[in-house]
Design a protein around this motif. Sequence first.
Motif, PDB file in Angstrom:
ATOM      1  N   ALA A 140     -15.240 -25.952   9.603  1.00  0.00           N
ATOM      2  CA  ALA A 140     -14.002 -26.317  10.296  1.00  0.00           C
ATOM      3  C   ALA A 140     -12.938 -25.232  10.180  1.00  0.00           C
ATOM      4  CB  ALA A 140     -13.460 -27.632   9.739  1.00  0.00           C
ATOM      5  N   GLY A 141     -13.185 -24.224   9.333  1.00  0.00           N
ATOM      6  CA  GLY A 141     -12.222 -23.134   9.190  1.00  0.00           C
ATOM      7  C   GLY A 141     -11.386 -23.216   7.934  1.00  0.00           C
ATOM      8  N   GLY A 142     -11.752 -24.100   7.000  1.00  0.00           N
ATOM      9  CA  GLY A 142     -11.017 -24.198   5.745  1.00  0.00           C
ATOM     10  C   GLY A 142     -11.563 -23.243   4.705  1.00  0.00           C
ATOM     11  N   THR A 143     -10.864 -23.152   3.572  1.00  0.00           N
ATOM     12  CA  THR A 143     -11.274 -22.287   2.465  1.00  0.00           C
ATOM     13  C   THR A 143     -11.704 -23.153   1.291  1.00  0.00           C
ATOM     14  OG1 THR A 143      -9.678 -20.605   3.147  1.00  0.00           O
ATOM     15  CG2 THR A 143     -10.557 -20.445   0.906  1.00  0.00           C
TER      16      THR A 143
ATOM     17  N   GLY B 280       4.345 -40.943  16.988  1.00  0.00           N
ATOM     18  CA  GLY B 280       5.443 -40.423  17.794  1.00  0.00           C
ATOM     19  C   GLY B 280       4.966 -39.194  18.552  1.00  0.00           C
ATOM     20  N   ASP B 281       5.692 -38.107  18.410  1.00  0.00           N
ATOM     21  CA  ASP B 281       5.282 -36.869  19.082  1.00  0.00           C
ATOM     22  C   ASP B 281       4.450 -35.982  18.152  1.00  0.00           C
ATOM     23  OD1 ASP B 281       7.255 -36.246  17.307  1.00  0.00           O
ATOM     24  OD2 ASP B 281       8.424 -35.006  18.681  1.00  0.00           O
ATOM     25  N   ARG B 282       4.024 -36.551  17.019  1.00  0.00           N
ATOM     26  CA  ARG B 282       3.212 -35.801  16.068  1.00  0.00           C
ATOM     27  C   ARG B 282       1.868 -36.499  15.868  1.00  0.00           C
ATOM     28  NH1 ARG B 282       6.822 -34.892  10.853  1.00  0.00           N
ATOM     29  NH2 ARG B 282       7.395 -37.048  11.244  1.00  0.00           N
ATOM     30  N   TRP B 283       1.122 -36.067  14.899  1.00  0.00           N
ATOM     31  CA  TRP B 283      -0.159 -36.676  14.547  1.00  0.00           C
ATOM     32  C   TRP B 283      -0.274 -36.675  13.027  1.00  0.00           C
ATOM     33  CZ3 TRP B 283      -3.187 -33.476  11.605  1.00  0.00           C
ATOM     34  CH2 TRP B 283      -2.849 -32.118  11.627  1.00  0.00           C
ATOM     35  N   GLU B 284      -1.193 -37.475  12.505  1.00  0.00           N
ATOM     36  CA  GLU B 284      -1.399 -37.511  11.058  1.00  0.00           C
ATOM     37  C   GLU B 284      -2.855 -37.843  10.745  1.00  0.00           C
ATOM     38  OE1 GLU B 284       1.696 -40.175   9.965  1.00  0.00           O
ATOM     39  OE2 GLU B 284       0.680 -41.936  10.743  1.00  0.00           O
ATOM     40  N   VAL B 285      -3.269 -37.516   9.542  1.00  0.00           N
ATOM     41  CA  VAL B 285      -4.629 -37.787   9.075  1.00  0.00           C
ATOM     42  C   VAL B 285      -4.608 -39.089   8.285  1.00  0.00           C
ATOM     43  CG1 VAL B 285      -6.582 -36.939   7.721  1.00  0.00           C
ATOM     44  CG2 VAL B 285      -5.087 -35.319   8.926  1.00  0.00           C
ATOM     45  N   VAL B 286      -5.496 -40.015   8.637  1.00  0.00           N
ATOM     46  CA  VAL B 286      -5.574 -41.316   7.965  1.00  0.00           C
ATOM     47  C   VAL B 286      -6.826 -41.324   7.099  1.00  0.00           C
ATOM     48  CG1 VAL B 286      -5.676 -43.814   8.264  1.00  0.00           C
ATOM     49  CG2 VAL B 286      -4.419 -42.411   9.916  1.00  0.00           C
ATOM     50  N   THR B 287      -6.641 -41.446   5.787  1.00  0.00           N
ATOM     51  CA  THR B 287      -7.737 -41.516   4.816  1.00  0.00           C
ATOM     52  C   THR B 287      -7.652 -42.856   4.097  1.00  0.00           C
ATOM     53  OG1 THR B 287      -6.688 -40.749   2.776  1.00  0.00           O
ATOM     54  CG2 THR B 287      -7.175 -39.084   4.435  1.00  0.00           C
ATOM     55  N   PRO B 288      -8.623 -43.205   3.253  1.00  0.00           N
ATOM     56  CA  PRO B 288      -8.532 -44.465   2.506  1.00  0.00           C
ATOM     57  C   PRO B 288      -7.294 -44.508   1.610  1.00  0.00           C
ATOM     58  CG  PRO B 288     -10.754 -43.596   2.403  1.00  0.00           C
ATOM     59  CD  PRO B 288      -9.911 -42.530   3.024  1.00  0.00           C
ATOM     60  N   GLY B 289      -6.341 -45.339   1.978  1.00  0.00           N
ATOM     61  CA  GLY B 289      -5.155 -45.530   1.153  1.00  0.00           C
ATOM     62  C   GLY B 289      -4.067 -44.492   1.328  1.00  0.00           C
ATOM     63  N   LEU B 290      -4.263 -43.496   2.216  1.00  0.00           N
ATOM     64  CA  LEU B 290      -3.272 -42.432   2.348  1.00  0.00           C
ATOM     65  C   LEU B 290      -3.234 -41.910   3.779  1.00  0.00           C
ATOM     66  CD1 LEU B 290      -1.331 -40.293   1.055  1.00  0.00           C
ATOM     67  CD2 LEU B 290      -3.360 -38.861   0.748  1.00  0.00           C
ATOM     68  N   THR B 291      -2.030 -41.717   4.285  1.00  0.00           N
ATOM     69  CA  THR B 291      -1.830 -41.033   5.556  1.00  0.00           C
ATOM     70  C   THR B 291      -0.967 -39.809   5.281  1.00  0.00           C
ATOM     71  OG1 THR B 291      -1.975 -42.999   6.950  1.00  0.00           O
ATOM     72  CG2 THR B 291      -0.698 -41.177   7.810  1.00  0.00           C
ATOM     73  N   PHE B 292      -1.374 -38.643   5.816  1.00  0.00           N
ATOM     74  CA  PHE B 292      -0.518 -37.480   5.641  1.00  0.00           C
ATOM     75  C   PHE B 292      -0.384 -36.715   6.946  1.00  0.00           C
ATOM     76  CE2 PHE B 292      -4.754 -35.975   4.387  1.00  0.00           C
ATOM     77  CZ  PHE B 292      -4.879 -34.768   5.068  1.00  0.00           C
ATOM     78  N   GLY B 293       0.817 -36.156   7.136  1.00  0.00           N
ATOM     79  CA  GLY B 293       1.124 -35.339   8.304  1.00  0.00           C
ATOM     80  C   GLY B 293       1.915 -34.130   7.855  1.00  0.00           C
ATOM     81  N   TYR B 294       2.390 -33.346   8.821  1.00  0.00           N
ATOM     82  CA  TYR B 294       3.082 -32.102   8.501  1.00  0.00           C
ATOM     83  C   TYR B 294       4.516 -32.167   9.031  1.00  0.00           C
ATOM     84  CZ  TYR B 294      -1.503 -30.467   7.188  1.00  0.00           C
ATOM     85  OH  TYR B 294      -2.723 -30.344   6.565  1.00  0.00           O
ATOM     86  N   ALA B 295       5.449 -31.817   8.158  1.00  0.00           N
ATOM     87  CA  ALA B 295       6.871 -31.924   8.501  1.00  0.00           C
ATOM     88  C   ALA B 295       7.427 -30.639   9.094  1.00  0.00           C
ATOM     89  CB  ALA B 295       7.667 -32.298   7.255  1.00  0.00           C
ATOM     90  N   GLY B 296       6.587 -29.599   9.196  1.00  0.00           N
ATOM     91  CA  GLY B 296       7.076 -28.324   9.712  1.00  0.00           C
ATOM     92  C   GLY B 296       7.674 -27.487   8.608  1.00  0.00           C
ATOM     93  N   GLY B 297       8.278 -26.385   8.993  1.00  0.00           N
ATOM     94  CA  GLY B 297       8.862 -25.497   8.000  1.00  0.00           C
ATOM     95  C   GLY B 297       7.830 -24.534   7.449  1.00  0.00           C
ATOM     96  N   PRO B 298       8.228 -23.744   6.471  1.00  0.00           N
ATOM     97  CA  PRO B 298       7.316 -22.729   5.911  1.00  0.00           C
ATOM     98  C   PRO B 298       6.141 -23.382   5.190  1.00  0.00           C
ATOM     99  CG  PRO B 298       9.296 -22.924   4.564  1.00  0.00           C
ATOM    100  CD  PRO B 298       9.550 -23.746   5.792  1.00  0.00           C
TER     101      PRO B 298
ATOM    102  N   PHE C  19      -8.182 -27.606  12.588  1.00  0.00           N
ATOM    103  CA  PHE C  19      -8.985 -27.793  11.373  1.00  0.00           C
ATOM    104  C   PHE C  19      -9.280 -29.266  11.140  1.00  0.00           C
ATOM    105  CE2 PHE C  19      -8.821 -28.796   6.784  1.00  0.00           C
ATOM    106  CZ  PHE C  19      -9.976 -28.138   6.359  1.00  0.00           C
ATOM    107  N   TRP C  20      -8.215 -30.093  11.158  1.00  0.00           N
ATOM    108  CA  TRP C  20      -8.411 -31.514  10.862  1.00  0.00           C
ATOM    109  C   TRP C  20      -9.116 -32.238  12.001  1.00  0.00           C
ATOM    110  CZ3 TRP C  20      -8.658 -33.027   6.258  1.00  0.00           C
ATOM    111  CH2 TRP C  20      -7.871 -32.451   5.263  1.00  0.00           C
ATOM    112  N   ALA C  21      -8.917 -31.789  13.231  1.00  0.00           N
ATOM    113  CA  ALA C  21      -9.625 -32.409  14.359  1.00  0.00           C
ATOM    114  C   ALA C  21     -11.135 -32.238  14.214  1.00  0.00           C
ATOM    115  CB  ALA C  21      -9.152 -31.801  15.674  1.00  0.00           C
TER     116      ALA C  21
ATOM    117  N   ILE D   9      -7.784 -39.026  13.006  1.00  0.00           N
ATOM    118  CA  ILE D   9      -6.565 -38.358  13.435  1.00  0.00           C
ATOM    119  C   ILE D   9      -5.816 -39.348  14.326  1.00  0.00           C
ATOM    120  CG2 ILE D   9      -5.602 -36.448  14.760  1.00  0.00           C
ATOM    121  CD1 ILE D   9      -6.871 -35.523  12.233  1.00  0.00           C
ATOM    122  N   ALA D  10      -4.619 -39.734  13.913  1.00  0.00           N
ATOM    123  CA  ALA D  10      -3.872 -40.768  14.645  1.00  0.00           C
ATOM    124  C   ALA D  10      -2.533 -40.217  15.128  1.00  0.00           C
ATOM    125  CB  ALA D  10      -3.644 -41.980  13.739  1.00  0.00           C
TER     126      ALA D  10
END
Length: 375
Positions: free
Chosen positions: A351-354, A310-328, A294-296, A306-307
């Motif tokens: 992109a497949g979002g709602t 480590g072994d993960r990736w995150e979304v870089v926006t103006p002033g904010l970076t967010f990624g996913y920690a896993g789990g439910p 979706f984010w790609a 998309i940056a």
Amino acid sequence: MGRTGEATERLEKIMRNLRAEGGCPWDREQDIRTLRPYLVEETYEVLEEMDRVAEGGPWRPLCEELGDLLFQIVFHAQLAHELGEFDLADVASAISDKIVSRHPHVFGETQVTGAEQVLHNWARLKAEERRRKHGREGSVLDGVPSAAPALLRAERLTEKASRIGFDWPDLSGVREKLTEELEELDRAIASGERSQMEHELGDVLFSLANLARFLRTPAEDALREANARFTRRFHAVEAGLRARGVAFGTASLAEMDALWQQAKQQEPLLPPPAIQAAVVRVELPGEAARAEPFWATLAPRLGWQIAPRGDRWEVVTPGLTFGYAGGPDATATLVLEAPRGTELADAVRAAGGTVLSEQPVVFADPVGTHIRLGS
């Protein structure tokens, strides 16, 4: 004397030397009429730089253009001083007195409950000023220059009228009025009468300017941005024709439209960020692998990145970076300041979002994160 006072005095002295005998021949020849086009030109150059800053550009060029505009003000004040009318100090004092008198809630004892009451008080105070100066209140529409661009003037006229309560109660009424005016334009077009078409087209444009005021999106700014988008996309069409060896004027409409659509699809829906580096990092619940496709797809359309991390990736926006920690998966909401529009909502769907809302755009990604763009 502070730094500002010293700099202003230096500028005044430079202006006096330019106008003095033995100064600059060109500056000595100018009068209030010959300077008019330069004042207008410098104003538009300031507006251009303001647009660039709003799109994430540097501030320094705006400083230089503001200086050019200030020089025009100093020039006019010098002309008036030579005629014994007023000088730059009088200009500064007059506007200082005016601002203080029109803000009794800041510099006096008046209490206000919000911006709307400030505007109502402003209209009343201006009427009192006109009565003192001219013996009559005049019109609340006074002060909107007839030489202003027509689209800007239309918006300011409706704003002035609204200050005494002459306004639509809500956005829906304004939108319905636009529909009504468009229907009247359609009938005028069907009639083929030129004067009637001009009349109804003017009403449509006026209604659009009023709608822009309700949307808090200045019509002049919106049209300037549309002009810029058209220019960028048309330049891309021209470049595409050159790359294919197709001479201008020989390409088919279908060829040019295909290049136009390609340029449009490659253009980010959001302007470049004013803040180039992330200043906050957020870890969201949810499975990264489900969110990545979706984010790609969506991030490049928003001008985001998309940056790897480590072994993960995150979304870089103006002033904010967010990624996913896993789990439910769990619902979280991020509120980001950004323009709004149906094109953006369409990109989320593609992109497949709602999409949960279009005004402002609120959407959910595949793992339940809600993103709200705009206030």
